[in-house]
Design a protein around this motif. Structure first.
Motif, short mmCIF file in Angstrom:
data_model
loop_
_atom_site.label_atom_id
_atom_site.label_comp_id
_atom_site.label_asym_id
_atom_site.label_seq_id
_atom_site.Cartn_x
_atom_site.Cartn_y
_atom_site.Cartn_z
N GLN A 1 0.92 -1.39 0.19
CA GLN A 1 -0.10 0.00 0.04
C GLN A 1 0.95 1.34 0.08
N GLY A 2 1.92 1.26 0.74
CA GLY A 2 2.86 2.40 0.69
C GLY A 2 3.48 2.66 -0.68
N ASP A 3 3.47 1.73 -1.25
CA ASP A 3 4.21 1.91 -2.65
C ASP A 3 3.39 2.29 -3.76
N ALA A 4 1.70 1.85 -3.51
CA ALA A 4 0.81 2.20 -4.20
C ALA A 4 0.44 3.74 -3.96
N ASN A 5 0.58 4.07 -2.75
CA ASN A 5 0.01 5.46 -2.32
C ASN A 5 1.13 6.51 -3.14
N THR A 6 2.61 5.93 -2.83
CA THR A 6 3.54 7.00 -3.51
C THR A 6 3.53 7.09 -5.12
N ILE A 7 2.99 6.03 -5.67
CA ILE A 7 2.90 6.16 -7.10
C ILE A 7 1.81 7.06 -7.56
N ALA A 8 0.76 6.63 -6.72
CA ALA A 8 -0.61 7.69 -6.95
C ALA A 8 -0.23 9.18 -6.73
N LEU A 9 0.68 9.45 -5.78
CA LEU A 9 0.96 11.00 -5.74
C LEU A 9 1.93 11.20 -6.60
N ARG A 10 2.97 10.31 -7.00
CA ARG A 10 3.77 10.85 -8.11
C ARG A 10 3.24 10.94 -9.50
N CYS A 11 2.16 10.44 -9.65
CA CYS A 11 1.46 10.56 -11.04
C CYS A 11 1.04 12.02 -11.24
N LEU A 12 0.65 12.81 -10.24
CA LEU A 12 0.36 14.18 -10.36
C LEU A 12 1.68 15.00 -11.19
N ALA A 13 2.89 14.33 -11.29
CA ALA A 13 3.94 14.99 -11.82
C ALA A 13 3.98 14.51 -13.31
N HIS A 14 2.94 13.23 -13.48
CA HIS A 14 3.13 12.26 -14.60
C HIS A 14 1.78 12.34 -15.45
N THR A 15 1.18 13.53 -15.37
CA THR A 15 -0.28 13.23 -15.86
C THR A 15 -0.10 13.51 -17.22
N THR A 16 -1.04 13.12 -18.11
CA THR A 16 -1.16 13.48 -19.60
C THR A 16 -2.35 13.97 -19.77
N THR A 17 -2.45 14.69 -21.17
CA THR A 17 -3.62 15.55 -21.44
C THR A 17 -3.99 14.94 -22.91
N PRO A 18 -5.18 14.40 -23.13
CA PRO A 18 -6.13 13.74 -22.05
C PRO A 18 -5.34 12.76 -21.19
N THR A 19 -6.28 12.61 -20.54
CA THR A 19 -5.93 11.46 -19.20
C THR A 19 -5.49 10.24 -19.75
N SER A 20 -4.92 9.35 -19.10
CA SER A 20 -4.51 7.96 -19.69
C SER A 20 -4.21 6.85 -18.66
N PRO A 21 -4.44 5.79 -18.62
CA PRO A 21 -4.46 4.76 -17.69
C PRO A 21 -2.90 4.40 -17.47
N ILE A 22 -2.80 3.94 -16.05
CA ILE A 22 -1.45 3.27 -15.71
C ILE A 22 -2.09 1.99 -14.86
N ASN A 23 -1.37 1.22 -15.14
CA ASN A 23 -1.60 -0.41 -14.12
C ASN A 23 -0.57 -0.19 -12.99
N VAL A 24 -1.08 -0.27 -11.73
CA VAL A 24 -0.26 -0.13 -10.58
C VAL A 24 -0.57 -1.61 -9.85
N THR A 25 0.65 -2.38 -9.58
CA THR A 25 0.55 -3.64 -9.17
C THR A 25 2.20 -4.07 -9.17
N GLY A 26 2.16 -5.23 -8.49
CA GLY A 26 3.55 -5.76 -8.44
C GLY A 26 3.81 -6.56 -9.74
#
Length: 346
Positions: A240-265
């Motif tokens: 969960q700590g890794d997932a939360n970290t990646i979610a917040l880092r995604c704020l600096a890795h956005t795309t326009t328009p939005t796009s998907p990213i799989n987050v898992t091990g």
């Protein structure tokens, strides 16, 4: 053992120690948040992951306002967030007037949704998972929006294929939950394209900590001698700590328009193997029923690994931590994941 793994704790002596570890920011997170100015608003902060994500954001960006919005129906959550420096805001996201009154933060993490009980009140499930995202996407059209989604938007894929990539079109198996999650993504996609809103669709599969998650569910059954259903025979997990970290880092890795990213091990994990690993650590013999299906809800994490690198906590350590936590009968959230469900009925 790598140097990074050697720095990981051997166990967690309390919930407080566990949450302190999960909310300690990495240098990469601090740097990424420094690149995206503005306050941070977490919508749906009251769930399993929201409180630690908000606290992580606060510790990674201590000079910013970090605000968390929820109904706060669970006692103590609001007070704990405030004590950690997160500003709690009580609001019902289904109330458009309440939504419009929220602070217009530059950075939004959308975590609201409805899964369990989805079949008990189907209209509410669709309202939470589709109508609320449409309103949020309009109200916060000038923000960066990282929207939590799920691997359940994908069809079942062969277990030998490495999981669904982001190029696989969303086409979930039956069930209102998975179908409404596709609807949630479509709302964010539509309004992102219409308004030029930068974002990411955060397809998570499955986050774990010691108190809940797939590993907790399987380990608990091994400990208690309960039978483990093998019909959903393969899973993905991430700390969960890794997932939360990646979610917040995604704020600096956005795309326009939005796009998907799989987050898992990075691994496709056999449930039978997991249970046997817990059996070795606990001195128990797992009990099984059914046979492994040839398909499952599985995500391919290649894009995540390319953008953010590997998770900081490897699978073996997560298993060890979970077994230790369960054998000491430490706190549980008593919220099963129902990872084994294949008909979409939650």
């Amino acid at each position: 053992m790598s140097t990074d793994e050697a720095r990981l704790p051997a166990r967690f002596d309390s919930v407080e120690v566990l949450e302190d570890f999960m909310t300690t920011p990495t240098t990469a997170l601090v740097d990424d948040l420094a690149a995206v100015p503005g306050d941070i608003l977490v919508l749906g902060v009251g769930g399993k992951m929201g409180p630690t994500l908000a606290r992580l954001a606060r510790r990674a960006a201590p000079s910013r306002r970090v605000m968390g919005v929820a109904r706060f129906s669970e006692p103590g959550v609001r007070e704990a967030l405030a004590q950690a420096g997160v500003e709690p805001i009580a609001a019902d996201l289904l109330d458009q007037s309440a939504l419009e009154k929220l602070p217009k933060a530059r950075n939004v993490v959308f975590m609201a949704g409805r899964k369990f009980g989805a079949t008990g009140d189907v209209p509410l499930t669709w309202a939470m998972n589709v109508h609320v995202p449409a309103m949020v996407a309009e109200v916060f059209k000038s923000a960066r929006i990282v929207a939590f989604s799920t691997g359940c938007v994908y069809p079942f894929v062969p277990v030998e294929g490495g999981g669904a990539t982001e190029e696989v079109p969303p086409l979930p198996p039956p069930g209102d939950y998975a179908s409404s999650c596709v609807g949630r993504e479509r709302m964010f996609e539509y309004f992102s394209a219409r308004h030029g809103t930068p974002g990411r669709l955060f397809r998570l599969n499955y986050a774990i900590d010691m108190r809940y998650g797939v590993l907790h569910d399987i380990g608990r059954k091994v400990r208690d001698g309960d039978t483990i259903d093998l019909s959903m025979g393969h899973v993905n997990v991430i700390w969960q700590g890794d997932a939360n970290t990646i979610a917040l880092r995604c704020l600096a890795h956005t795309t326009t328009p939005t796009s998907p990213i799989n987050v898992t091990g990075p691994e496709t994990i056999e449930v039978r193997w997991l249970a046997n690993e817990f059996g070795k650590l606990m001195g128990k013999t797992p009990r099984f029923s059914g046979t492994e299906a040839a398909t499952g809800w599985l995500n391919n994490a290649s894009r995540m690994l390319q953008e953010f690198g590997p998770p900081s906590v490897p699978l073996a350590r997560m298993i060890e931590w979970t077994a230790d936590w369960l054998m000491r009968d430490m706190k549980t959230l008593n919220k099963p994941t129902h990872y084994e469900v294949r008909d979409g009925q939650y």
